[in-house]
Design an enzyme around this catalytic site. Structure first.
Site, PDB file in Angstrom:
ATOM      1  N   GLU A   1       0.012  -9.446  -1.431  1.00 16.22           N
ATOM      2  CA  GLU A   1      -1.436  -9.717  -1.466  1.00 16.22           C
ATOM      3  C   GLU A   1      -1.973  -9.681  -2.897  1.00 16.22           C
ATOM      4  OE1 GLU A   1      -1.949  -6.623   1.533  1.00 16.22           O
ATOM      5  OE2 GLU A   1      -2.950  -8.092   2.803  1.00 16.22           O
TER       6      GLU A   1
ATOM      7  N   ALA B   1       0.863  -1.176   0.000  1.00 10.61           N
ATOM      8  CA  ALA B   1       0.000   0.000   0.000  1.00 10.61           C
ATOM      9  C   ALA B   1       0.904   1.232   0.000  1.00 10.61           C
ATOM     10  CB  ALA B   1      -0.862  -0.014   1.257  1.00 10.61           C
TER      11      ALA B   1
ATOM     12  N   GLY C   1       0.814  -5.178   0.461  1.00  7.73           N
ATOM     13  CA  GLY C   1      -0.175  -5.213  -0.619  1.00  7.73           C
ATOM     14  C   GLY C   1       0.359  -5.819  -1.908  1.00  7.73           C
TER      15      GLY C   1
ATOM     16  N   GLU D   1       3.512  -5.594   7.564  1.00 14.53           N
ATOM     17  CA  GLU D   1       2.630  -4.598   8.199  1.00 14.53           C
ATOM     18  C   GLU D   1       2.915  -4.408   9.680  1.00 14.53           C
ATOM     19  OE1 GLU D   1       1.641  -6.944   6.089  1.00 14.53           O
ATOM     20  OE2 GLU D   1       0.439  -5.998   4.536  1.00 14.53           O
TER      21      GLU D   1
END
Ligand code: HXC
Length: 269
Positions: free
Chosen positions: A122, A74, A119, A142
């Site tokens: 992911e 992210a 991310g 994270e």
């Protein structure tokens, strides 16, 4: 297909493969809100084209632009300016993209050329399977930000590598290299260079393109819907999918071609 106006995703067709490059190398291809919106547009186009016999694309490859990174997660700078509600909406918008990628009737291969962190890991796990080049690395870091995965990592990493390894990776935020990613089954195949990896991904899509598009779409859909099921419910789902596939013209053609010792002529229905 209308891919005009995309600034962060570069889309190139090569035979039956559509290569999507996330291209924000200055930020290691982090998934800013603009990138997420462009993914929304991309999946909308792919959903509409689907297995349309007039569209030659039969599979998608997602990779990262620049030398270093697939996707570094992210966009932390953007996220830092968000309220908790805004961050939730941001997380949910990319979660929705990952679900829609899984539900596409076309196979999607992640071609990981560098960092696949947070991310990025992911996004790779929302693809059907993952190829990696020697510089690839993976992780869910994270915890280092006091956060937890937000684009599906807590669910999909457990599915991909099992609960014990997934928990160790998420609790430590540890970054792993390709040899370990191969060993734990996160990555299907590893390659000495990005070019070799992309060539192999295109060759796999060309191989899939020789099969019935409906059969491939049915197989993908059934496998994704049964992943959460018990063996009993999974078998019922498999029987339903098999019954549906058995009715298709492609299935009749495939069986006839085998018996008549000739190549099948797929019609995509
Ligand atoms: C925004 C990022 C970024 C990110 C890197 N950059 N990762 N910007 N978001 N995720 C930017 C840096 O700020 C820097 O910009 C440039 O890219 C190059 O990065 P460097 O750190 O200088 O490169 P390097 O030293 O090689 O280190 C690479 C790295 C490191 C190990 C990948 O950048 C890193 O740890 N990045 C963060 C990875 C991460 O934690 N991802 C998970 C995010 S959370 P400047 O302008 O300084 O050159 C997440 C959760 C999702 O994904 C859930 C949301 C709801």
């Amino acid at each position: 297909m209308d891919f005009s106006g995309l600034e962060n995703l570069v889309i190139e067709q090569d035979g039956p493969a559509l290569v999507v490059t996330v291209n924000r190398p200055a930020a290691l291809n982090a998934l800013s809100q603009a990138v997420v919106s462009e993914f929304e547009r991309l999946v909308t186009q792919l959903e509409m084209a689907g297995t349309d016999a007039k569209w030659p694309v039969r599979g998608v490859i997602i990779t990262g632009g620049g030398e270093k990174s697939f996707v570094a997660g992210a966009d932390i700078a953007e996220m830092n300016a968000m309220s908790p509600d805004q961050a939730l909406a941001y997380g949910q918008s990319m979660q929705a993209v990952t679900l829609r990628l899984e539900r596409l009737p076309l196979p999607v291969i992640a071609a990981v050329n560098g960092f696949a962190l947070g991310g990025g890991c992911e996004l790779a796990m929302a693809c059907d399977f993952i190829y990696a080049s020697e510089r690839a690395s993976f992780g869910q870091p994270e915890v280092n930000l006091g956060l937890v995965p937000g684009f599906g990592g807590s669910v999909r990493l457990q599915q991909r590598v099992g609960v014990g390894i997934a928990r160790e990776l998420i609790f430590t935020g540890r970054r792993i290299k390709v040899d370990e990613a191969l060993r734990i089954g996160l990555v299907n195949r590893a390659f000495g260079s990005v070019e070799e990896m992309l060539d192999a991904a295109k060759a796999t899509i060309a191989e899939i393109a020789e099969k019935s598009p409906t059969a491939v779409a049915n197989a993908k859909s059934a496998m994704h819907s049964m992943i959460h099921l018990s063996v009993e419910d999974g078998l019922a789902e498999e029987a339903r999918s098999f019954y549906q596939a058995f009715h298709t013209e492609d299935s009749k053609e495939g069986r006839a071609a085998f018996i008549e010792k000739r190549s099948p002529q797929w019609r995509g229905r």
